[in-house]
Design a protein around this motif. Sequence first.
Motif, PDB file in Angstrom:
ATOM      1  N   TYR A 191       0.838  -1.146   0.031  1.00  0.00           N
ATOM      2  CA  TYR A 191      -0.028   0.062   0.096  1.00  0.00           C
ATOM      3  C   TYR A 191       0.694   1.345  -0.061  1.00  0.00           C
ATOM      4  O   TYR A 191       2.021   1.203   0.678  1.00  0.00           O
ATOM      5  CB  TYR A 191      -1.012  -0.221   1.320  1.00  0.00           C
ATOM      6  N   LEU A 192       0.393   2.129  -0.625  1.00  0.00           N
ATOM      7  CA  LEU A 192       0.935   3.428  -0.804  1.00  0.00           C
ATOM      8  C   LEU A 192      -0.081   4.728  -0.122  1.00  0.00           C
ATOM      9  O   LEU A 192      -1.080   4.512  -0.719  1.00  0.00           O
ATOM     10  CB  LEU A 192       1.393   3.721  -2.281  1.00  0.00           C
ATOM     11  N   PHE A 193       0.521   5.647   0.420  1.00  0.00           N
ATOM     12  CA  PHE A 193      -0.407   6.604   0.922  1.00  0.00           C
ATOM     13  C   PHE A 193      -0.152   7.914  -0.211  1.00  0.00           C
ATOM     14  O   PHE A 193       0.868   8.195  -0.728  1.00  0.00           O
ATOM     15  CB  PHE A 193      -0.027   7.201   2.307  1.00  0.00           C
TER      16      PHE A 193
ATOM     17  N   GLU B  22       3.982   8.961  -8.976  1.00  0.00           N
ATOM     18  CA  GLU B  22       5.231   9.350  -8.687  1.00  0.00           C
ATOM     19  C   GLU B  22       5.891   8.086  -7.834  1.00  0.00           C
ATOM     20  O   GLU B  22       6.819   7.680  -7.970  1.00  0.00           O
ATOM     21  CB  GLU B  22       5.406  10.753  -8.087  1.00  0.00           C
ATOM     22  N   LYS B  23       4.906   7.800  -6.685  1.00  0.00           N
ATOM     23  CA  LYS B  23       5.464   6.671  -6.079  1.00  0.00           C
ATOM     24  C   LYS B  23       5.424   5.259  -6.695  1.00  0.00           C
ATOM     25  O   LYS B  23       6.426   4.632  -6.575  1.00  0.00           O
ATOM     26  CB  LYS B  23       4.306   6.628  -4.694  1.00  0.00           C
TER      27      LYS B  23
ATOM     28  N   LEU C  57       8.950   3.697  -6.203  1.00  0.00           N
ATOM     29  CA  LEU C  57       8.948   2.562  -5.603  1.00  0.00           C
ATOM     30  C   LEU C  57       8.790   1.239  -6.191  1.00  0.00           C
ATOM     31  O   LEU C  57       9.132   0.236  -5.638  1.00  0.00           O
ATOM     32  CB  LEU C  57       8.181   2.748  -4.460  1.00  0.00           C
ATOM     33  N   CYS C  58       8.287   0.990  -7.115  1.00  0.00           N
ATOM     34  CA  CYS C  58       7.644  -0.038  -7.814  1.00  0.00           C
ATOM     35  C   CYS C  58       8.228  -0.024  -9.263  1.00  0.00           C
ATOM     36  O   CYS C  58       7.927  -1.156  -9.805  1.00  0.00           O
ATOM     37  CB  CYS C  58       6.317  -0.252  -7.930  1.00  0.00           C
ATOM     38  N   SER C  59       8.977   0.805  -9.761  1.00  0.00           N
ATOM     39  CA  SER C  59       9.433   0.606 -10.991  1.00  0.00           C
ATOM     40  C   SER C  59       8.509   0.682 -12.116  1.00  0.00           C
ATOM     41  O   SER C  59       8.745  -0.124 -13.160  1.00  0.00           O
ATOM     42  CB  SER C  59      10.674  -0.266 -10.836  1.00  0.00           C
ATOM     43  N   ILE C  60       7.229   1.279 -11.957  1.00  0.00           N
ATOM     44  CA  ILE C  60       6.324   1.248 -12.999  1.00  0.00           C
ATOM     45  C   ILE C  60       6.246   2.343 -13.967  1.00  0.00           C
ATOM     46  O   ILE C  60       6.184   3.393 -13.603  1.00  0.00           O
ATOM     47  CB  ILE C  60       4.812   1.151 -12.256  1.00  0.00           C
TER      48      ILE C  60
END
Length: 231
Positions: free
Chosen positions: A135-137, A150-151, A155-158
């Motif tokens: 999960y991401l806020f 952006e996250k 953070l996930c290389s998407i």
Amino acid sequence: MNRPYVICHMLQSIDGKIAGGFFREKETTKLAKIYSEISTNYDGDAIIYGKTTALELFSLTHLNKSSNITYNLTDHVYQKENKKWLVVIDLKGEIAWDSSIYKNRRLQDKNLIVILSEAISNQYLELLKKLNISYLFAGKKEISLKVALEKLYDLCSIKKLLLQGGGITNKFFIEEDLIDELSLVVSPVVSGESNQPNLFEDCKDYLGNVFDLKQSDLLNKSGLYLKYIRK
């Protein structure tokens, strides 16, 4: 801002509906297979759904929201192997996830990540962790799609994201000018169902987004494939 390239890839009726009775017509059924092939060929790093679409696809229910608000607002990323991602936007943490989700074919080759606001209970976050759901806020009471994207990138290389509804989620993306490409499979069926969602649902103001048509193909003699790139 680094963010994924966003492709809104949808199957719709002639009159722009993305759900309802037209999906039962044989013309739509045939086109649904082509739609899935196109989706696969895009080879995106992730697919993103809104809450309503996720509830329908995974046959889940709403969760009674706890009043115990969390103070641990740290993003949590769990990634098994080098799988791709399935992203779900769930503002208030209302989806009652359970272990049955991993029987769904949509998650056979994907990690699951949920985008949340900060108005979430500790209890709900513990549920997600227990099920190995990341999960991401992305905001305090409302979700900022720009922050979320952006996250997801960092953070996930998407790098490439397929947006597949529903209509409200599509609307939020188009309103923030975050759709880079429209990929539309159009069924030769008129829906006419006022209670079914449009491609961009509940838009009250003129959007004014302009796209260039880059590809148009006839499908099964009466369907269409349309690819638009943002100007």
